[in-house]
Design a protein around this motif. Structure first.
Motif, mmCIF file in Angstrom:
data_model
loop_
_atom_site.group_PDB
_atom_site.id
_atom_site.type_symbol
_atom_site.label_atom_id
_atom_site.label_comp_id
_atom_site.label_asym_id
_atom_site.label_seq_id
_atom_site.Cartn_x
_atom_site.Cartn_y
_atom_site.Cartn_z
ATOM 1 N N GLY A 12 0.855 -1.179 0.000
ATOM 2 C CA GLY A 12 0.000 0.000 0.000
ATOM 3 C C GLY A 12 0.894 1.231 0.000
ATOM 4 O O GLY A 12 1.840 1.328 -0.775
ATOM 5 N N LEU A 13 0.621 2.153 0.900
ATOM 6 C CA LEU A 13 1.440 3.355 1.021
ATOM 7 C C LEU A 13 2.444 3.247 2.163
ATOM 8 O O LEU A 13 3.154 4.208 2.469
ATOM 9 C CB LEU A 13 0.539 4.576 1.248
ATOM 10 C CG LEU A 13 -0.442 4.877 0.108
ATOM 11 C CD1 LEU A 13 -1.322 6.074 0.477
ATOM 12 C CD2 LEU A 13 0.315 5.153 -1.196
ATOM 13 N N VAL A 14 2.499 2.072 2.792
ATOM 14 C CA VAL A 14 3.428 1.858 3.909
ATOM 15 C C VAL A 14 4.804 1.500 3.371
ATOM 16 O O VAL A 14 4.949 0.681 2.468
ATOM 17 C CB VAL A 14 2.926 0.739 4.846
ATOM 18 C CG1 VAL A 14 3.912 0.522 5.988
ATOM 19 C CG2 VAL A 14 1.548 1.086 5.388
ATOM 20 N N ASN A 15 5.830 2.128 3.952
ATOM 21 C CA ASN A 15 7.211 1.901 3.535
ATOM 22 C C ASN A 15 8.046 1.554 4.769
ATOM 23 O O ASN A 15 8.093 2.329 5.728
ATOM 24 C CB ASN A 15 7.748 3.172 2.859
ATOM 25 C CG ASN A 15 9.122 2.959 2.265
ATOM 26 O OD1 ASN A 15 10.102 2.919 2.991
ATOM 27 N ND2 ASN A 15 9.200 2.851 0.951
ATOM 28 N N VAL A 16 8.696 0.369 4.748
ATOM 29 C CA VAL A 16 9.490 -0.086 5.896
ATOM 30 C C VAL A 16 10.946 -0.273 5.465
ATOM 31 O O VAL A 16 11.297 -1.295 4.882
ATOM 32 C CB VAL A 16 8.949 -1.417 6.468
ATOM 33 C CG1 VAL A 16 9.690 -1.789 7.749
ATOM 34 C CG2 VAL A 16 7.448 -1.339 6.711
ATOM 35 N N PRO A 17 11.826 0.703 5.720
ATOM 36 C CA PRO A 17 13.240 0.566 5.335
ATOM 37 C C PRO A 17 13.903 -0.571 6.114
ATOM 38 O O PRO A 17 13.728 -0.671 7.341
ATOM 39 C CB PRO A 17 13.854 1.920 5.721
ATOM 40 C CG PRO A 17 12.690 2.848 5.825
ATOM 41 C CD PRO A 17 11.547 2.020 6.321
ATOM 42 N N VAL A 18 14.651 -1.413 5.411
ATOM 43 C CA VAL A 18 15.291 -2.559 6.068
ATOM 44 C C VAL A 18 16.685 -2.811 5.508
ATOM 45 O O VAL A 18 17.013 -2.414 4.388
ATOM 46 C CB VAL A 18 14.455 -3.861 5.891
ATOM 47 C CG1 VAL A 18 13.153 -3.785 6.650
ATOM 48 C CG2 VAL A 18 14.230 -4.163 4.414
ATOM 49 N N LYS A 19 17.507 -3.489 6.323
ATOM 50 C CA LYS A 19 18.790 -4.032 5.896
ATOM 51 C C LYS A 19 18.633 -5.551 5.847
ATOM 52 O O LYS A 19 17.954 -6.138 6.692
ATOM 53 C CB LYS A 19 19.901 -3.662 6.878
ATOM 54 C CG LYS A 19 20.231 -2.181 6.938
ATOM 55 C CD LYS A 19 21.337 -1.951 7.962
ATOM 56 C CE LYS A 19 21.676 -0.476 8.097
ATOM 57 N NZ LYS A 19 22.720 -0.245 9.126
ATOM 58 N N VAL A 20 19.282 -6.185 4.877
ATOM 59 C CA VAL A 20 19.150 -7.623 4.694
ATOM 60 C C VAL A 20 20.449 -8.329 5.072
ATOM 61 O O VAL A 20 21.536 -7.915 4.648
ATOM 62 C CB VAL A 20 18.784 -7.959 3.226
ATOM 63 C CG1 VAL A 20 18.655 -9.463 3.025
ATOM 64 C CG2 VAL A 20 17.490 -7.261 2.827
#
Length: 329
Positions: A12-20
């Motif tokens: 949707g409009l949700v953005n979750v910045p992550v490191k892998v």
């Protein structure tokens, strides 16, 4: 751990910045190839078939050959692909967890929040937990578009890449098309055997026997060199006869298996120790006896006296096999 990729989960409009991060690692003992004659290291070189030169990795490009033409693809060409440039882990849908076939599971990666606030990360994690759903996502990693399952493990979001449907082979075995009669009594006995081995799965209780024995062999060879006696190191293993042979009387085999399992359980209860602990204690005593015996043999050899038959027999005595911990233990 070192992050191998950075991006953001989007739904949707949700953005979750992550490191892998890679969630798994190889525990195998590293080995390389050598010449059996002189022990010289065997190395493989990237040699050009046209000029004959050994080519450094940074000067190697990729190419596609259809049999008539060859198309060379540089690192810049591959990096220009839109999918490769994308840093999004796009959620495609949320599915019931039990609909994901374990056959499709491939590599696992941990996801760490990559922003000053972990609120969006925690929100997604709790949503997956409370809805009992797994997110199916798509993203690009290392020049491949990946399909993956996003789930929760110990309060951490885990990305498990999935094989594409056409990467799973179809199992077609003609022998399974032949009818087989299984009686109710055989099924009941088989179920009883399963119950006798029933336990909660605890991965920490298991070890890679091959790698453990390989390390033992390496240590023994460092200590004794070419004079190493593998029978002395591991014990003379008793060969299993008839392994892989066809079972003639299935019912009798089931009955004896159940009885054997019951006997093991009774022995565990009376002895107050698990089969695994007993085997471990036995192995310790065996090693001590073998060490004492080897010392006696060496001492007598140095004094010119022959070693006793008992000491020699003790050194050759087979090591006990470690058995799996049963549910009753």
């Amino acid at each position: 751990m070192r992050a191998i990729w950075k991006g953001a989960i989007t739904f949707g409009l949700v953005n979750v910045p992550v490191k892998v991060y890679s969630a798994t690692e190889d525990h195998d003992v590293p080995l390389h190839q050598v010449h059996d004659k002189d022990g010289g290291r065997i190395r493989y070189q990237r040699r050009c078939e046209v000029c004959g030169e050994v080519v450094a990795y940074e000067h190697i490009d990729k190419a596609y050959d259809d049999g008539e033409r060859t198309v060379v693809l540089t690192a810049e060409d591959l990096g220009s692909l839109p999918a490769e440039r994308s840093r999004e882990v796009e959620v495609v849908e949320f599915v019931p967890t039990d609909q994901i076939d374990p056959m499709l599971l491939d590599r696992s990666y941990y996801l760490e929040p990559d922003s000053s606030s972990n609120k969006a990360y925690v929100l997604l994690r709790r949503t997956l937990e409370e809805t009992d759903r797994t997110a199916i996502v798509k993203f690009a990693l290392r020049q491949r578009t990946r399909l993956a399952a996003l789930r929760v493990r110990d309060d951490v979001l885990v990305l498990q890449t999935l094989l594409w449907a056409d990467e799973v082979r179809e199992a077609a075995f003609p022998t399974l098309d032949e009818p087989a009669r299984v009686s109710a009594k055989e099924l009941a006995m088989s179920s009883q055997l399963v119950e006798s081995f029933a336990a909660d799965f605890t991965p920490e209780e298991y070890q890679d026997d091959y790698q453990a024995q390989l390390r033992q062999l390496i240590e023994a060879k460092i200590e004794k060199g070419e004079a190493l006696d593998t029978a002395e190191t591991f014990g003379e293993q008793e060969e299993k006869g008839g392994e892989g042979a066809e079972v003639i009387d299935l019912m009798e085999a089931l009955r004896r298996s159940v009885e054997s399992s019951r006997g093991t359980k009774k022995g565990d209860a009376k002895g107050g120790k698990s089969t695994k602990e007993a085997a471990s204690a036995g192995s310790t005593k065996k090693r001590a006896a073998a060490t004492e015996s080897n010392g006696t043999t060496a001492s007598r050899a140095s004094s010119g006296k022959p070693a006793s038959t008992k000491a020699a027999a003790s050194a050759k005595e087979p090591a006990k096999k470690t058995t799996r911990k049963k549910a009753s233990a």
